[in-house]
Scaffold this motif. Sequence first.
Motif, PDB file in Angstrom:
ATOM      1  N   VAL A  53     -20.592  34.619  11.296  1.00 59.72           N
ATOM      2  CA  VAL A  53     -21.505  35.473  10.531  1.00 59.72           C
ATOM      3  C   VAL A  53     -22.607  35.974  11.449  1.00 59.72           C
ATOM      4  N   ALA A  54     -22.945  37.260  11.330  1.00 61.10           N
ATOM      5  CA  ALA A  54     -24.083  37.844  12.040  1.00 61.10           C
ATOM      6  C   ALA A  54     -25.101  38.313  11.018  1.00 61.10           C
ATOM      7  N   ASP A  55     -26.347  37.870  11.168  1.00 60.16           N
ATOM      8  CA  ASP A  55     -27.447  38.294  10.298  1.00 60.16           C
ATOM      9  C   ASP A  55     -28.354  39.197  11.130  1.00 60.16           C
ATOM     10  N   VAL A  56     -28.282  40.493  10.887  1.00 59.32           N
ATOM     11  CA  VAL A  56     -28.932  41.493  11.729  1.00 59.32           C
ATOM     12  C   VAL A  56     -30.303  41.860  11.160  1.00 59.32           C
ATOM     13  N   GLY A  57     -31.317  41.832  12.022  1.00 59.98           N
ATOM     14  CA  GLY A  57     -32.687  42.061  11.569  1.00 59.98           C
ATOM     15  C   GLY A  57     -33.207  40.862  10.815  1.00 59.98           C
ATOM     16  N   CYS A  58     -32.972  39.672  11.354  1.00 59.74           N
ATOM     17  CA  CYS A  58     -33.187  38.422  10.607  1.00 59.74           C
ATOM     18  C   CYS A  58     -34.637  37.977  10.523  1.00 59.74           C
ATOM     19  N   GLY A  59     -35.549  38.596  11.299  1.00 59.79           N
ATOM     20  CA  GLY A  59     -36.942  38.160  11.254  1.00 59.79           C
ATOM     21  C   GLY A  59     -37.080  36.703  11.627  1.00 59.79           C
ATOM     22  N   HIS A  60     -37.770  35.941  10.798  1.00 63.58           N
ATOM     23  CA  HIS A  60     -37.981  34.515  11.052  1.00 63.58           C
ATOM     24  C   HIS A  60     -36.769  33.661  10.697  1.00 63.58           C
TER      25      HIS A  60
END
Length: 347
Positions: A173-180
């Motif tokens: 899984v890739a979480d793009v623009g994940c911030g903190h």
Amino acid sequence: MDEGRLMEFVGRFVGDLGATMGAGGVVVGDRLGLYKALAGGRLRPHELAERTGTAVRYVEEWLRGQAAGGYVEYDAASGSYWLTEEQAFALTDPDGPIFVPGAFQLALGALKADEEITKAFRTGDGMGWHEHDGEVFAGCERFFRPGYSANLVGAWLPALEGVVERLRAGIRVADVGCGHGASTLLMARAFPNSTFTGSDYHAGSIEAARKQAGEAAGRVRFEVASAQDFGGGPYDLVTTFDALHDMGDPLGAARHVRERLAPDGTWMIVEPAAGESVADNLNPVGRVYYAFSAFLCVPNALSQEGGYALGAQAGEEPVRRLAAEAGFSRFRRVAETPFNLVYEARP
């Protein structure tokens, strides 16, 4: 001039001015533990000050303002203040489904850029996310995380076709623009057989995400990368949470997601709730998002290459078009809340 309409407007102004200044009081109350102390029962000002190690005269004035705004209850006979169950629910639990102080922290942090945003209005230039006050980054996580905690694992992911079963079995899984990393870690902790990569162009946020990884660190990796150049793959699931509309090149991001996605993969896009027209968004939620968008989302998009500035109230159709232009053949809305819309895009 209609005097009745004038006074109606003045009344709206007074309410807004009180709310603007009241935001500071909410943040102070959160930082000093004043709300948590009041959640334990009725207290007079000096008792609250003693419990929280604060100065009674400040606490006294704070309590009066909070009671006037409806954030704290007051009993004139005893001179005591307290929180109702509902107020305590929204004001004291940062891990609950609603956490009001985080939203005000984000708002106050964003408003510190008023001089820079004023200049940008004149020049048309942008202001990058990384240029904002640190309270923006912390407040953003505290604002969005409760909604993700309440909905992501229990409702949004199950709404995607076959994704939960695959997460349980083990996928990438890739979480793009994940911030903190709030969204990344919620998924990682719920699905220990899968591996997760969170990415964000803001190095400070990635550093904070790495510190929060905890026991999930072995299955989660955080990298500094933009949505147009994050690495790895092929991924079975790519997610973007309240991030696509902030990008100057969302089409480039969508195309890169398509390139990094497995042939049978899924892109989950979570965006702010919005109608299809300006008129549809002239409501309290729309007002909140348009205000944040003018200070945060549009300036950030205009600071980047690409030429887009979708804004926080773009609605479904622009996202659908982006997905189609990027090569996705299937697109549907799968879930919604008062604050978010959730879409599924597949190759």
